[in-house]
Design a protein around this motif. Structure first.
Motif, PDB file in Angstrom:
ATOM      1  N   VAL A  72       0.844  -1.205   0.000  1.00 13.72           N
ATOM      2  CA  VAL A  72       0.000   0.000   0.000  1.00 13.72           C
ATOM      3  C   VAL A  72       0.876   1.251   0.000  1.00 13.72           C
ATOM      4  CG1 VAL A  72      -1.652   1.360   1.359  1.00 13.72           C
ATOM      5  CG2 VAL A  72      -2.003  -1.102   1.089  1.00 13.72           C
ATOM      6  N   GLU A  73       1.904   1.269   0.857  1.00 13.43           N
ATOM      7  CA  GLU A  73       2.802   2.441   0.929  1.00 13.43           C
ATOM      8  C   GLU A  73       3.419   2.741  -0.430  1.00 13.43           C
ATOM      9  OE1 GLU A  73       4.468   2.218   5.536  1.00 13.43           O
ATOM     10  OE2 GLU A  73       5.812   1.745   3.875  1.00 13.43           O
ATOM     11  N   ARG A  74       3.922   1.684  -1.082  1.00 14.70           N
ATOM     12  CA  ARG A  74       4.583   1.887  -2.383  1.00 14.70           C
ATOM     13  C   ARG A  74       3.585   2.293  -3.461  1.00 14.70           C
ATOM     14  NH1 ARG A  74      10.168   1.584  -1.469  1.00 14.70           N
ATOM     15  NH2 ARG A  74      10.004   1.444   0.785  1.00 14.70           N
ATOM     16  N   SER A  81       2.828  12.246  -5.375  1.00 10.17           N
ATOM     17  CA  SER A  81       3.814  12.800  -4.439  1.00 10.17           C
ATOM     18  C   SER A  81       3.215  14.026  -3.756  1.00 10.17           C
ATOM     19  CB  SER A  81       5.108  13.153  -5.175  1.00 10.17           C
ATOM     20  OG  SER A  81       4.810  14.039  -6.231  1.00 10.17           O
ATOM     21  N   GLU A  82       1.965  14.353  -4.143  1.00 12.01           N
ATOM     22  CA  GLU A  82       1.273  15.484  -3.490  1.00 12.01           C
ATOM     23  C   GLU A  82       0.635  15.019  -2.186  1.00 12.01           C
ATOM     24  OE1 GLU A  82      -1.725  17.097  -6.102  1.00 12.01           O
ATOM     25  OE2 GLU A  82      -0.425  16.575  -7.782  1.00 12.01           O
ATOM     26  N   PHE A  83       0.392  15.990  -1.296  1.00  4.09           N
ATOM     27  CA  PHE A  83      -0.325  15.654  -0.061  1.00  4.09           C
ATOM     28  C   PHE A  83      -1.811  15.521  -0.388  1.00  4.09           C
ATOM     29  CE2 PHE A  83      -2.790  16.381   3.681  1.00  4.09           C
ATOM     30  CZ  PHE A  83      -2.109  15.661   4.650  1.00  4.09           C
ATOM     31  N   LYS A  84      -2.357  14.335  -0.152  1.00  2.00           N
ATOM     32  CA  LYS A  84      -3.783  14.107  -0.401  1.00  2.00           C
ATOM     33  C   LYS A  84      -4.373  13.394   0.796  1.00  2.00           C
ATOM     34  CE  LYS A  84      -3.637  13.869  -5.410  1.00  2.00           C
ATOM     35  NZ  LYS A  84      -3.565  12.992  -6.557  1.00  2.00           N
ATOM     36  N   PRO A  85      -5.519  13.882   1.305  1.00  2.00           N
ATOM     37  CA  PRO A  85      -6.139  13.215   2.462  1.00  2.00           C
ATOM     38  C   PRO A  85      -6.415  11.730   2.200  1.00  2.00           C
ATOM     39  CG  PRO A  85      -7.156  15.341   2.084  1.00  2.00           C
ATOM     40  CD  PRO A  85      -6.234  15.113   0.931  1.00  2.00           C
ATOM     41  N   ALA A  87      -4.671   9.726   0.307  1.00  2.00           N
ATOM     42  CA  ALA A  87      -3.385   9.010   0.368  1.00  2.00           C
ATOM     43  C   ALA A  87      -3.005   8.783   1.831  1.00  2.00           C
ATOM     44  CB  ALA A  87      -2.305   9.819  -0.353  1.00  2.00           C
ATOM     45  N   LYS A  88      -3.240   9.809   2.651  1.00  2.00           N
ATOM     46  CA  LYS A  88      -2.931   9.680   4.083  1.00  2.00           C
ATOM     47  C   LYS A  88      -3.772   8.575   4.718  1.00  2.00           C
ATOM     48  CE  LYS A  88      -2.803  12.183   8.452  1.00  2.00           C
ATOM     49  NZ  LYS A  88      -1.701  11.374   8.940  1.00  2.00           N
ATOM     50  N   LEU A  89      -5.079   8.586   4.385  1.00  2.00           N
ATOM     51  CA  LEU A  89      -5.949   7.561   4.973  1.00  2.00           C
ATOM     52  C   LEU A  89      -5.515   6.160   4.539  1.00  2.00           C
ATOM     53  CD1 LEU A  89      -8.357   6.718   6.641  1.00  2.00           C
ATOM     54  CD2 LEU A  89      -9.825   7.107   4.662  1.00  2.00           C
ATOM     55  N   ALA A  90      -5.159   6.012   3.249  1.00  2.00           N
ATOM     56  CA  ALA A  90      -4.739   4.695   2.748  1.00  2.00           C
ATOM     57  C   ALA A  90      -3.518   4.200   3.526  1.00  2.00           C
ATOM     58  CB  ALA A  90      -4.432   4.775   1.256  1.00  2.00           C
ATOM     59  N   LYS A  91      -2.504   5.076   3.663  1.00  2.00           N
ATOM     60  CA  LYS A  91      -1.281   4.661   4.373  1.00  2.00           C
ATOM     61  C   LYS A  91      -1.536   4.423   5.857  1.00  2.00           C
ATOM     62  CE  LYS A  91       2.683   6.322   1.856  1.00  2.00           C
ATOM     63  NZ  LYS A  91       3.976   6.960   2.049  1.00  2.00           N
ATOM     64  N   ASP A  92      -2.305   5.315   6.462  1.00  2.00           N
ATOM     65  CA  ASP A  92      -2.535   5.190   7.905  1.00  2.00           C
ATOM     66  C   ASP A  92      -3.409   3.975   8.230  1.00  2.00           C
ATOM     67  OD1 ASP A  92      -0.979   7.410   8.120  1.00  2.00           O
ATOM     68  OD2 ASP A  92      -2.570   8.779   8.721  1.00  2.00           O
ATOM     69  N   ALA A  93      -4.383   3.682   7.363  1.00  2.00           N
ATOM     70  CA  ALA A  93      -5.232   2.503   7.597  1.00  2.00           C
ATOM     71  C   ALA A  93      -4.408   1.227   7.454  1.00  2.00           C
ATOM     72  CB  ALA A  93      -6.409   2.499   6.621  1.00  2.00           C
TER      73      ALA A  93
HETATM   74  N1  LIG Z   1       0.941  11.558  -0.368  1.00  2.00           N
HETATM   75  C1  LIG Z   1       0.565  11.698   0.900  1.00  2.00           C
HETATM   76  N2  LIG Z   1      -0.522  12.435   1.189  1.00  2.00           N
HETATM   77  C2  LIG Z   1      -0.935  12.594   2.480  1.00  2.00           C
HETATM   78  N3  LIG Z   1      -0.334  12.039   3.543  1.00  2.00           N
HETATM   79  C3  LIG Z   1       0.746  11.268   3.309  1.00  2.00           C
HETATM   80  C4  LIG Z   1       1.274  11.064   1.985  1.00  2.00           C
HETATM   81  N4  LIG Z   1       2.376  10.252   2.074  1.00  2.00           N
HETATM   82  C5  LIG Z   1       2.520   9.973   3.377  1.00  2.00           C
HETATM   83  N5  LIG Z   1       1.554  10.573   4.118  1.00  2.00           N
HETATM   84  C6  LIG Z   1       1.376  10.494   5.583  1.00  2.00           C
HETATM   85  O1  LIG Z   1       2.529  11.024   6.233  1.00  2.00           O
HETATM   86  C7  LIG Z   1       2.865  10.240   7.371  1.00  2.00           C
HETATM   87  C8  LIG Z   1       4.254   9.632   7.185  1.00  2.00           C
HETATM   88  O2  LIG Z   1       4.239   8.830   6.009  1.00  2.00           O
HETATM   89  P1  LIG Z   1       5.572   8.219   5.374  1.00  2.00           P
HETATM   90  O3  LIG Z   1       5.229   7.618   4.061  1.00  2.00           O
HETATM   91  O4  LIG Z   1       6.650   9.250   5.411  1.00  2.00           O
HETATM   92  O5  LIG Z   1       5.981   7.154   6.422  1.00  2.00           O
HETATM   93  P2  LIG Z   1       5.502   5.678   6.476  1.00  2.00           P
HETATM   94  O6  LIG Z   1       4.036   5.627   6.165  1.00  2.00           O
HETATM   95  O7  LIG Z   1       5.922   5.126   7.784  1.00  2.00           O
HETATM   96  O8  LIG Z   1       6.292   4.979   5.262  1.00  2.00           O
HETATM   97  P3  LIG Z   1       7.865   4.690   5.047  1.00  2.00           P
HETATM   98  O9  LIG Z   1       8.097   3.282   5.503  1.00  2.00           O
HETATM   99  O10 LIG Z   1       7.999   4.849   3.541  1.00  2.00           O
HETATM  100  O11 LIG Z   1       8.647   5.699   5.828  1.00  2.00           O
HETATM  101  C9  LIG Z   1       1.755   9.181   7.482  1.00  2.00           C
HETATM  102  O12 LIG Z   1       0.740   9.656   8.332  1.00  2.00           O
HETATM  103  C10 LIG Z   1       1.240   9.071   6.046  1.00  2.00           C
HETATM  104  O13 LIG Z   1      -0.097   8.664   5.985  1.00  2.00           O
END
Ligand SMILES: Nc1ncnc2c1ncn2[C@@H]1O[C@H](COP(=O)(O)OP(=O)(O)OP(=O)(O)O)[C@@H](O)[C@H]1O
Length: 122
Positions: A72-74, A81-85, A87-93
């Motif tokens: 999911v992160e990749r 590469s833009e900040f998108k809510p 994208a944040k939810l996907a990574k955080d979930a």
């Molecule tokens: N494109 C994006 N838009 C919005 N929020 C993002 C985006 N990329 C990362 N984030 C948020 O920023 C915070 C840090 O993410 P980041 O990817 O730097 O670390 P990570 O998720 O631990 O991954 P990594 O293992 O690559 O460091 C998280 O809350 C993540 O959801």
């Protein structure tokens, strides 16, 4: 060799590449791999029967969920590469999924595996 068998072998090759890529590039994956495999091995060594298989699987599933988190992160990093809510939810979930299964595995290890390990060592 049939086309289907070749396709299966190719698919296994991609899976191995995915595993090695996650190992190379993600320190969280390496940490969770070590914890997960240790938990799985200890569970299988000290517990018996269905309990060993179930508890071993719970520990092993941390590794599986961490692989999905890496995917999911990749995927998110590739998509934007833009900040998108979203994208944040996907990574955080995805990170929350790892945390949830990790905490569950830790609870099971502390309540089931550790007492049995101590009993066997004493
Ligand atoms: N494109 C994006 N838009 C919005 N929020 C993002 C985006 N990329 C990362 N984030 C948020 O920023 C915070 C840090 O993410 P980041 O990817 O730097 O670390 P990570 O998720 O631990 O991954 P990594 O293992 O690559 O460091 C998280 O809350 C993540 O959801």
């Amino acid at each position: 060799m049939t086309k289907t068998v070749k396709g299966v072998i190719k698919g296994i090759g991609f899976a191995v590449e995915g595993f090695l890529g996650a190992f190379r590039e993600d320190v969280h994956f390496r940490i969770n791999l070590a914890l997960s495999l240790t938990g799985t091995a200890v569970s299988l060594a000290v517990l018996n029967g269905c309990t060993a298989i179930l508890v071993g699987f719970i520990n092993f599933s941390v590794l599986v969920v961490e692989l999905l988190n890496t995917a999911v992160e990749r995927a998110v990093d590739t998509a934007t590469s833009e900040f998108k809510p979203s994208a944040k939810l996907a990574k955080d979930a995805a990170a929350a999924a790892v945390l949830s299964v990790g905490l569950f595995a830790l609870t099971v290890d502390l309540t089931v595996v550790l007492p049995e390990l101590i009993r066997r060592l004493s």
